[in-house]
Design an enzyme around this catalytic site. Sequence first.
Site, PDB file in Angstrom:
ATOM      1  N   TYR A 139       0.818  -1.220   0.000  1.00  0.00           N
ATOM      2  CA  TYR A 139       0.000   0.000   0.000  1.00  0.00           C
ATOM      3  C   TYR A 139       0.853   1.272   0.000  1.00  0.00           C
ATOM      4  O   TYR A 139       0.366   2.353  -0.303  1.00  0.00           O
ATOM      5  CB  TYR A 139      -0.960   0.026   1.212  1.00  0.00           C
ATOM      6  N   LYS A 190       2.983 -15.507   1.803  1.00  0.00           N
ATOM      7  CA  LYS A 190       2.862 -16.198   0.510  1.00  0.00           C
ATOM      8  C   LYS A 190       4.295 -16.494   0.086  1.00  0.00           C
ATOM      9  O   LYS A 190       4.752 -16.102  -0.994  1.00  0.00           O
ATOM     10  CB  LYS A 190       2.121 -15.290  -0.483  1.00  0.00           C
ATOM     11  N   ASP A 222      -3.670 -18.039   1.124  1.00  0.00           N
ATOM     12  CA  ASP A 222      -4.857 -18.659   0.520  1.00  0.00           C
ATOM     13  C   ASP A 222      -5.431 -19.722   1.462  1.00  0.00           C
ATOM     14  O   ASP A 222      -6.648 -19.816   1.669  1.00  0.00           O
ATOM     15  CB  ASP A 222      -4.537 -19.234  -0.868  1.00  0.00           C
ATOM     16  N   ASP A 246      -5.540  -6.669   5.728  1.00  0.00           N
ATOM     17  CA  ASP A 246      -6.725  -5.900   5.340  1.00  0.00           C
ATOM     18  C   ASP A 246      -7.851  -6.859   4.975  1.00  0.00           C
ATOM     19  O   ASP A 246      -8.996  -6.740   5.442  1.00  0.00           O
ATOM     20  CB  ASP A 246      -6.332  -5.034   4.119  1.00  0.00           C
ATOM     21  N   ASP A 250     -11.189  -8.395   7.650  1.00  0.00           N
ATOM     22  CA  ASP A 250     -12.604  -8.197   7.320  1.00  0.00           C
ATOM     23  C   ASP A 250     -13.332  -9.536   7.242  1.00  0.00           C
ATOM     24  O   ASP A 250     -14.486  -9.657   7.663  1.00  0.00           O
ATOM     25  CB  ASP A 250     -12.753  -7.449   5.985  1.00  0.00           C
TER      26      ASP A 250
END
Length: 355
Positions: A139, A190, A222, A246, A250
């Site tokens: 980000y 990852k 994943d 992020d 959620d």
Amino acid sequence: MKKIAILPGDGIGPEIVAEAVKVLECLRADGLDIEMNEAPVGGAGYEASGKPLPDDTLALAKEADAILLGAVGGYQWESLDISVRPEKGLLGLRSELELFSNLRPAILYKQLADASTLKPEVVAGLDIMIVRELTGGIYFGQPRGVRTLDNGERQGFNTLVYSESEIERIGRSAFDIAMKRGKKICSVDKANVLECTELWRDVMEHVAKDYPEVALSHMYVDNAAMQLVRAPKQFDVMVTTNMFGDILSDCAAMLTGSIGMLPSASLDANGKGMYEPIHGSAPDIAGQNVANPLATILSVAMMLRYSLNESAMADRIEKAVESVLDQGLRTADIYSDGMQKVSTSEMGDAVVSAL
Ligand code: NAD
């Protein structure tokens, strides 16, 4: 005396923060040594000074030991230039105060197990803490942008970058939290595809050596997404990058089914923090005294535990919230048949009585 900056913000912000302040006042009467000062932020900051993060508000936040924030944003500010939109007030606070460690608990009280879309036995009693790196990663990485190639085609690009020291400080923050909880951490990466998260994994292993009591495991993102929905109670603390956090936080929040119940914290390297509910300013219900104040009240509990070193008082708040749920009191967002529907202020008063 600890200083707390109170930043109600916009929409339902002032209503829910008022209830959390009642809780702090109740604890102050019981010996909690605090001083509270209020200032505008977000749309309210823009109206007061033309800036979503007014200078006086930033100064107050900087000198405080902890910050309680409601929420920012609203329809009336959506057409403003992006540089002065309410959200910039939040981002400004996070970066100015170097709040790099974002704590997002996903707790499902047994009384609300039916609110989840998952089967009650999968989620009842859920208590996960997701620790998300908040000020680095893709980000913020440079270079970034959209460029036009020689053949005239446009190409978008962002950079995932983490230095060892950035990974180490979020790692230490997560291990410190694990020591206050179940002493179990799952680091999500990852590493099979991204070199940057191979380094992430390596540094987590290095940090773990200083915390022999904490069990560290690793999981690809994943798989972590699948496991969160399949068997979420296997997790205690999860630590991960800005973007993975992020998304996963959620997802974890929705396991609980009730956005109005979830607190959050963003901490700096010294334990100073900003505490806020995970939900937004809910302009659709603002000013009606119907919003659920419990996420904000539970944010106060996190503040006591992580910034003010008052774990016993934090426990008292969480028990008081359980007790009002046991009494059957529900705001509209968590209401179900047979329960007693209460307003924002009635819910706040009930928590104070239970305290
Ligand atoms: P939202 O979280 O404000 O609302 C989503 C839905 O949940 C709405 O139907 C709302 O009524 C309900 N809801 C939220 N909190 C509730 C509570 N405490 N009690 C009962 N119901 C509640 O998200 P949104 O609608 O996408 O965004 C509204 C505004 O909030 C936008 O301006 C957005 O930018 C802003 N926002 C701010 C933050 C923040 O300040 N941290 C976070 C997200 C969104």
